[in-house]
Scaffold this active site. Structure first.
Site, PDB file in Angstrom:
ATOM      1  N   TYR A 203       0.846  -1.206   0.000  1.00 33.26           N
ATOM      2  CA  TYR A 203       0.000   0.000   0.000  1.00 33.26           C
ATOM      3  C   TYR A 203       0.880   1.255   0.000  1.00 33.26           C
ATOM      4  O   TYR A 203       0.654   2.192  -0.767  1.00 33.26           O
ATOM      5  CB  TYR A 203      -0.925   0.000   1.218  1.00 33.26           C
ATOM      6  CG  TYR A 203      -1.973   1.101   1.209  1.00 33.26           C
ATOM      7  CD1 TYR A 203      -3.117   0.987   0.418  1.00 33.26           C
ATOM      8  CD2 TYR A 203      -1.838   2.243   1.989  1.00 33.26           C
ATOM      9  CE1 TYR A 203      -4.085   1.983   0.410  1.00 33.26           C
ATOM     10  CE2 TYR A 203      -2.799   3.247   1.989  1.00 33.26           C
ATOM     11  CZ  TYR A 203      -3.930   3.115   1.200  1.00 33.26           C
ATOM     12  OH  TYR A 203      -4.893   4.108   1.188  1.00 33.26           O
TER      13      TYR A 203
ATOM     14  N   LYS B 175       0.918   3.944  -3.069  1.00 34.11           N
ATOM     15  CA  LYS B 175       0.472   5.341  -2.938  1.00 34.11           C
ATOM     16  C   LYS B 175       1.614   6.318  -3.245  1.00 34.11           C
ATOM     17  O   LYS B 175       1.370   7.413  -3.756  1.00 34.11           O
ATOM     18  CB  LYS B 175      -0.125   5.582  -1.551  1.00 34.11           C
ATOM     19  CG  LYS B 175      -1.478   4.875  -1.346  1.00 34.11           C
ATOM     20  CD  LYS B 175      -2.548   5.346  -2.344  1.00 34.11           C
ATOM     21  CE  LYS B 175      -3.921   4.738  -2.070  1.00 34.11           C
ATOM     22  NZ  LYS B 175      -4.967   5.222  -2.977  1.00 34.11           N
TER      23      LYS B 175
HETATM   24  N1  LIG Z   1     -10.273   5.607   4.321  1.00 33.27           N
HETATM   25  C1  LIG Z   1      -9.112   6.163   4.556  1.00 33.27           C
HETATM   26  O1  LIG Z   1      -8.725   6.450   5.708  1.00 33.27           O
HETATM   27  C2  LIG Z   1      -8.203   6.474   3.398  1.00 33.27           C
HETATM   28  C3  LIG Z   1      -7.054   7.245   3.651  1.00 33.27           C
HETATM   29  C4  LIG Z   1      -6.235   7.579   2.592  1.00 33.27           C
HETATM   30  C5  LIG Z   1      -6.548   7.187   1.308  1.00 33.27           C
HETATM   31  N2  LIG Z   1      -7.654   6.430   1.078  1.00 33.27           N
HETATM   32  C6  LIG Z   1      -7.947   6.054  -0.306  1.00 33.27           C
HETATM   33  O2  LIG Z   1      -9.234   6.527  -0.648  1.00 33.27           O
HETATM   34  C7  LIG Z   1      -9.795   5.706  -1.663  1.00 33.27           C
HETATM   35  C8  LIG Z   1     -11.201   5.276  -1.249  1.00 33.27           C
HETATM   36  O3  LIG Z   1     -11.104   4.551  -0.043  1.00 33.27           O
HETATM   37  P1  LIG Z   1     -12.347   4.254   0.900  1.00 33.27           P
HETATM   38  O4  LIG Z   1     -11.837   4.286   2.289  1.00 33.27           O
HETATM   39  O5  LIG Z   1     -13.500   5.108   0.518  1.00 33.27           O
HETATM   40  O6  LIG Z   1     -12.610   2.719   0.513  1.00 33.27           O
HETATM   41  P2  LIG Z   1     -13.938   1.845   0.402  1.00 33.27           P
HETATM   42  O7  LIG Z   1     -13.460   0.443   0.581  1.00 33.27           O
HETATM   43  O8  LIG Z   1     -15.033   2.361   1.271  1.00 33.27           O
HETATM   44  O9  LIG Z   1     -14.386   2.068  -1.118  1.00 33.27           O
HETATM   45  C9  LIG Z   1     -13.620   1.607  -2.196  1.00 33.27           C
HETATM   46  C10 LIG Z   1     -14.517   1.437  -3.407  1.00 33.27           C
HETATM   47  O10 LIG Z   1     -13.680   0.980  -4.485  1.00 33.27           O
HETATM   48  C11 LIG Z   1     -14.347  -0.082  -5.138  1.00 33.27           C
HETATM   49  N3  LIG Z   1     -13.370  -0.984  -5.763  1.00 33.27           N
HETATM   50  C12 LIG Z   1     -12.441  -1.750  -5.144  1.00 33.27           C
HETATM   51  N4  LIG Z   1     -11.784  -2.496  -6.045  1.00 33.27           N
HETATM   52  C13 LIG Z   1     -12.307  -2.191  -7.256  1.00 33.27           C
HETATM   53  C14 LIG Z   1     -12.060  -2.642  -8.566  1.00 33.27           C
HETATM   54  N5  LIG Z   1     -11.129  -3.579  -8.850  1.00 33.27           N
HETATM   55  N6  LIG Z   1     -12.773  -2.113  -9.593  1.00 33.27           N
HETATM   56  C15 LIG Z   1     -13.719  -1.180  -9.331  1.00 33.27           C
HETATM   57  N7  LIG Z   1     -14.020  -0.719  -8.112  1.00 33.27           N
HETATM   58  C16 LIG Z   1     -13.317  -1.227  -7.083  1.00 33.27           C
HETATM   59  C17 LIG Z   1     -15.131  -0.801  -4.044  1.00 33.27           C
HETATM   60  O11 LIG Z   1     -16.190  -1.582  -4.591  1.00 33.27           O
HETATM   61  C18 LIG Z   1     -15.604   0.374  -3.208  1.00 33.27           C
HETATM   62  O12 LIG Z   1     -16.854   0.864  -3.665  1.00 33.27           O
HETATM   63  C19 LIG Z   1      -8.809   4.553  -1.862  1.00 33.27           C
HETATM   64  O13 LIG Z   1      -7.966   4.842  -2.958  1.00 33.27           O
HETATM   65  C20 LIG Z   1      -8.005   4.564  -0.577  1.00 33.27           C
HETATM   66  O14 LIG Z   1      -6.715   4.008  -0.735  1.00 33.27           O
HETATM   67  C21 LIG Z   1      -8.493   6.064   2.098  1.00 33.27           C
END
Ligand SMILES: NC(=O)c1ccc[n+]([C@@H]2O[C@H](COP(=O)([O-])OP(=O)(O)OC[C@H]3O[C@@H](n4cnc5c(N)ncnc54)[C@H](O)[C@@H]3O)[C@@H](O)[C@H]2O)c1
Length: 246
Positions: free
Chosen positions: A156, A160
């Protein structure tokens, strides 16, 4: 409010968490939305609620690791809306802090295919249309794990960091066509991805002493997608309650 009025915006991973919040936030600003997600049922539910707000919405089921499905996403969007103004590369997966020695090649490839290669493939499919339009915005959801270690595991963290490097490359190469390309680096945000681990995690290392909320990231995404951010490109903006500043 109409900061994104009639802008055609593709959001990947818009069926859950941050992507879902971004879709609703963009809708409140008048955007025409393309909800792109693997999870078609949740995507349809998000789309139905947004339609009730009066916005035009297209749902495309896509596994972003499959290039042919990304081609279909772009073609379907162009057939329906005729243009693409904003690509928000949001979908991603977490590696649950697995360290390098315990990371299988399979996990490494999966995390890189979803978090990095999909952004490369989808950006390359959308860029020619933005170049022709001489306008557009690409927003990549990075993470503070793209800036410092220990906010994820080996795959990860590396993925990133790659997202931020690729964002800067795109900004340097395609700015001359009027396309702005930026990354958002969220800290710990409450979403289904983090819900379980946040139950026991303290907030005392975060200057604002709390986790972030999805609507806070969505507000930043609105700004970057809008014409207000016209002179912003190549930026990797942290939104982490001050975590990486100390
Ligand atoms: N939540 C956090 O604290 C956090 C912090 C920093 C960055 N992020 C980043 O933010 C983004 C969203 O994260 P989140 O926390 O909302 O996650 P989440 O798991 O709630 O949502 C992720 C979405 O991506 C979709 N997805 C996953 N694999 C897929 C694929 N192969 N094809 C199509 N869709 C796919 C899932 O179905 C889901 O709807 C990600 O890139 C994550 O790395 C999250």
């Amino acid at each position: 409010m109409s900061r994104l009025k009639d802008k055609v915006c593709i959001i990947t991973g818009a069926a859950s968490g941050m992507g879902e919040a971004e879709a609703f936030a963009f809708a409140t600003q008048g955007a025409k939305l393309v909800i792109a997600d693997l999870n078609i049922e949740s995507a349809q539910q998000v789309a139905d609620k947004i339609r009730q707000m009066g916005n035009e919405v297209l749902v495309v089921q896509v596994d972003i690791t499959e290039k042919t499905q990304l081609e279909n996403l772009v073609q379907t969007t162009l057939q329906h809306f005729g243009r693409i103004d904003v690509l928000l590369n949001n979908a991603g997966i977490f590696d649950k802090y697995i360290n390098s020695l315990d990371t299988s090649e399979q996990l490494w490839d999966l995390v890189f295919n979803i978090n990095v290669k999909s952004i490369f493939n989808l950006s390359n499919l959308v860029l020619p249309h933005m170049i022709e339009q001489k306008s557009g915005a690409i927003i990549n959801i990075g993470s503070i794990a793209g800036l410092v270690a220990k906010m994820g595991g080996a795959s990860y963290t590396a993925s990133k960091h790659a997202v931020l490097g690729y964002t800067k490359h795109l900004a340097a190469e395609y700015g001359k066509f009027g396309i702005k390309i930026n990354a958002i680096c969220p800290g710990t945000i409450r979403t289904p991805m983090t819900a379980e681990m946040l139950k026991t995690r303290p907030t005392d290392k975060i200057p604002l002493d709390r986790f972030g909320e999805v609507n806070e990231v969505a507000d930043l995404a609105i700004f970057l997608a809008s014409d207000e951010a016209q002179f912003m490109s190549g930026a990797c903006i942290t939104i982490d309650g001050g975590f990486t500043s100390i």
